[in-house]
Design a protein around this motif. Structure first.
Motif, PDB file in Angstrom:
ATOM      1  N   GLY A 215       0.875  -1.160   0.000  1.00 26.93           N
ATOM      2  CA  GLY A 215       0.000   0.000   0.000  1.00 26.93           C
ATOM      3  C   GLY A 215       0.915   1.213   0.000  1.00 26.93           C
ATOM      4  O   GLY A 215       1.848   1.282  -0.786  1.00 26.93           O
ATOM      5  N   LEU A 216       0.692   2.150   0.904  1.00 26.00           N
ATOM      6  CA  LEU A 216       1.676   3.215   1.091  1.00 26.00           C
ATOM      7  C   LEU A 216       2.526   2.965   2.326  1.00 26.00           C
ATOM      8  O   LEU A 216       3.347   3.788   2.700  1.00 26.00           O
ATOM      9  CB  LEU A 216       1.002   4.591   1.172  1.00 26.00           C
ATOM     10  N   GLY A 217       2.342   1.818   2.953  1.00 25.51           N
ATOM     11  CA  GLY A 217       3.185   1.438   4.079  1.00 25.51           C
ATOM     12  C   GLY A 217       4.540   0.982   3.580  1.00 25.51           C
ATOM     13  O   GLY A 217       4.666   0.466   2.471  1.00 25.51           O
ATOM     14  N   LEU A 218       5.561   1.208   4.396  1.00 31.10           N
ATOM     15  CA  LEU A 218       6.909   0.752   4.063  1.00 31.10           C
ATOM     16  C   LEU A 218       7.296  -0.360   5.025  1.00 31.10           C
ATOM     17  O   LEU A 218       7.069  -0.262   6.229  1.00 31.10           O
ATOM     18  CB  LEU A 218       7.905   1.914   4.166  1.00 31.10           C
ATOM     19  N   VAL A 219       7.883  -1.414   4.479  1.00 28.25           N
ATOM     20  CA  VAL A 219       8.204  -2.624   5.232  1.00 28.25           C
ATOM     21  C   VAL A 219       9.691  -2.917   5.100  1.00 28.25           C
ATOM     22  O   VAL A 219      10.262  -2.770   4.010  1.00 28.25           O
ATOM     23  CB  VAL A 219       7.378  -3.813   4.694  1.00 28.25           C
ATOM     24  N   TRP A 220      10.310  -3.331   6.189  1.00 27.08           N
ATOM     25  CA  TRP A 220      11.724  -3.684   6.190  1.00 27.08           C
ATOM     26  C   TRP A 220      11.981  -4.743   7.245  1.00 27.08           C
ATOM     27  O   TRP A 220      11.114  -5.043   8.057  1.00 27.08           O
ATOM     28  CB  TRP A 220      12.598  -2.450   6.441  1.00 27.08           C
ATOM     29  N   VAL A 221      13.164  -5.319   7.201  1.00 24.61           N
ATOM     30  CA  VAL A 221      13.590  -6.253   8.250  1.00 24.61           C
ATOM     31  C   VAL A 221      14.764  -5.628   8.983  1.00 24.61           C
ATOM     32  O   VAL A 221      15.559  -4.882   8.401  1.00 24.61           O
ATOM     33  CB  VAL A 221      13.973  -7.646   7.705  1.00 24.61           C
TER      34      VAL A 221
ATOM     35  N   MET B 182       7.352  11.242   4.877  1.00 23.71           N
ATOM     36  CA  MET B 182       6.162  10.735   5.556  1.00 23.71           C
ATOM     37  C   MET B 182       6.413  10.640   7.046  1.00 23.71           C
ATOM     38  O   MET B 182       7.555  10.540   7.483  1.00 23.71           O
ATOM     39  CB  MET B 182       5.707   9.388   4.994  1.00 23.71           C
ATOM     40  N   HIS B 183       5.326  10.725   7.779  1.00 22.50           N
ATOM     41  CA  HIS B 183       5.420  10.408   9.197  1.00 22.50           C
ATOM     42  C   HIS B 183       4.196   9.577   9.560  1.00 22.50           C
ATOM     43  O   HIS B 183       3.166   9.609   8.888  1.00 22.50           O
ATOM     44  CB  HIS B 183       5.573  11.654  10.079  1.00 22.50           C
ATOM     45  N   GLY B 184       4.392   8.776  10.584  1.00 23.34           N
ATOM     46  CA  GLY B 184       3.332   7.881  11.018  1.00 23.34           C
ATOM     47  C   GLY B 184       3.824   7.046  12.181  1.00 23.34           C
ATOM     48  O   GLY B 184       4.645   7.491  12.979  1.00 23.34           O
ATOM     49  N   ARG B 185       3.337   5.821  12.213  1.00 27.42           N
ATOM     50  CA  ARG B 185       3.681   4.926  13.309  1.00 27.42           C
ATOM     51  C   ARG B 185       4.293   3.653  12.730  1.00 27.42           C
ATOM     52  O   ARG B 185       3.838   3.133  11.731  1.00 27.42           O
ATOM     53  CB  ARG B 185       2.437   4.603  14.115  1.00 27.42           C
TER      54      ARG B 185
ATOM     55  N   TYR C 139       9.311  -5.165  10.191  1.00 26.95           N
ATOM     56  CA  TYR C 139       8.736  -3.915  10.691  1.00 26.95           C
ATOM     57  C   TYR C 139       7.942  -3.243   9.583  1.00 26.95           C
ATOM     58  O   TYR C 139       8.218  -3.439   8.401  1.00 26.95           O
ATOM     59  CB  TYR C 139       9.834  -2.960  11.171  1.00 26.95           C
ATOM     60  N   ARG C 140       6.977  -2.436  10.004  1.00 26.16           N
ATOM     61  CA  ARG C 140       6.127  -1.735   9.051  1.00 26.16           C
ATOM     62  C   ARG C 140       5.855  -0.315   9.542  1.00 26.16           C
ATOM     63  O   ARG C 140       5.542  -0.122  10.704  1.00 26.16           O
ATOM     64  CB  ARG C 140       4.806  -2.478   8.895  1.00 26.16           C
ATOM     65  N   LEU C 141       5.985   0.635   8.634  1.00 25.30           N
ATOM     66  CA  LEU C 141       5.607   2.020   8.888  1.00 25.30           C
ATOM     67  C   LEU C 141       4.279   2.272   8.178  1.00 25.30           C
ATOM     68  O   LEU C 141       4.189   2.101   6.963  1.00 25.30           O
ATOM     69  CB  LEU C 141       6.670   2.976   8.343  1.00 25.30           C
ATOM     70  N   ASP C 142       3.269   2.650   8.934  1.00 21.74           N
ATOM     71  CA  ASP C 142       1.981   3.046   8.362  1.00 21.74           C
ATOM     72  C   ASP C 142       1.898   4.566   8.459  1.00 21.74           C
ATOM     73  O   ASP C 142       1.798   5.117   9.558  1.00 21.74           O
ATOM     74  CB  ASP C 142       0.827   2.384   9.115  1.00 21.74           C
ATOM     75  N   PRO C 143       1.958   5.252   7.311  1.00 22.30           N
ATOM     76  CA  PRO C 143       2.003   6.713   7.340  1.00 22.30           C
ATOM     77  C   PRO C 143       0.648   7.349   7.638  1.00 22.30           C
ATOM     78  O   PRO C 143      -0.396   6.846   7.229  1.00 22.30           O
ATOM     79  CB  PRO C 143       2.482   7.072   5.938  1.00 22.30           C
ATOM     80  N   ASP C 144       0.705   8.462   8.359  1.00 23.63           N
ATOM     81  CA  ASP C 144      -0.463   9.305   8.593  1.00 23.63           C
ATOM     82  C   ASP C 144      -0.501  10.438   7.574  1.00 23.63           C
ATOM     83  O   ASP C 144      -1.560  10.932   7.216  1.00 23.63           O
ATOM     84  CB  ASP C 144      -0.403   9.932   9.994  1.00 23.63           C
TER      85      ASP C 144
ATOM     86  N   MET D  23      -3.077  13.346   3.214  1.00 21.35           N
ATOM     87  CA  MET D  23      -3.384  13.022   4.615  1.00 21.35           C
ATOM     88  C   MET D  23      -4.102  11.674   4.636  1.00 21.35           C
ATOM     89  O   MET D  23      -5.156  11.537   4.013  1.00 21.35           O
ATOM     90  CB  MET D  23      -4.267  14.102   5.233  1.00 21.35           C
ATOM     91  N   LEU D  24      -3.535  10.720   5.330  1.00 18.68           N
ATOM     92  CA  LEU D  24      -4.120   9.382   5.373  1.00 18.68           C
ATOM     93  C   LEU D  24      -4.890   9.134   6.658  1.00 18.68           C
ATOM     94  O   LEU D  24      -5.723   8.258   6.721  1.00 18.68           O
ATOM     95  CB  LEU D  24      -3.015   8.343   5.209  1.00 18.68           C
TER      96      LEU D  24
END
Length: 157
Positions: free
Chosen positions: A40-46, A82-85, A129-134, A152-153
């Motif tokens: 999606g627009l989330g970013l994933v990494w290990v 981006m910023h989020g959690r 890990y996953r970053l879900d942007p706001d 704005m998400l």
């Protein structure tokens, strides 16, 4: 317009490979460059759960990230902020799906099956890990100096 911007952000993220992840923890701010895959627009990494950015995320999930190609020409500056959690992905099935997406994007991860046992074992131990942007900002100086478009998400407040 939001759907078009969403698609342009996704397309840009798919052309890049490294994000700079900013975290804040007990030892102050920290930044780390990481390979990622877009979900999606989330970013994933290990990452190793004991790395500074992983420990920061465990204590404070608020993060920021940037993705941008290297350039010396101001008109060629493009990127995503981006910023989020962020959080560790603890669901085993979801973590496996995301590991497979990373391996699809980065062929060297597929080659781990033929790597020495120590390397395979080390990779098996890293967490997903996953970053879900706001909030996502697409920067594109080819459209004018400092040109920004914001997506704005999640509602603030």
């Amino acid at each position: 317009m939001p759907d078009q911007l969403h698609a342009r952000v996704a397309a840009f993220l798919d052309t890049q490979h490294v994000m700079s992840l900013a975290t804040a923890g007990p030892n102050g701010p920290h930044a780390a460059n990481l390979f990622y895959v877009r979900d999606g627009l989330g970013l994933v990494w290990v990452s190793d759960a004991g790395s500074r950015h992983s420990l920061d995320i465990a204590s404070n999930p608020a993060v920021a990230a940037t993705v941008a190609p290297d350039t010396a020409e101001h008109a060629a500056v493009r990127g995503v902020q981006m910023h989020g959690r962020a959080a560790r992905v603890d669901d085993a099935a979801e973590a496996q799906r995301l590991r497979a997406a990373l391996a699809e994007r980065y062929p060297f991860l597929k080659e781990l099956a033929r790597a020495p046992e120590a390397l395979r074992s080390a990779f098996a131990q890293v967490a997903v890990y996953r970053l879900d942007p706001d909030d996502v900002v697409l920067i594109d100086n080819s459209r004018g100096f400092g040109h920004k478009e914001r997506l704005m998400l999640r509602r603030e407040g």
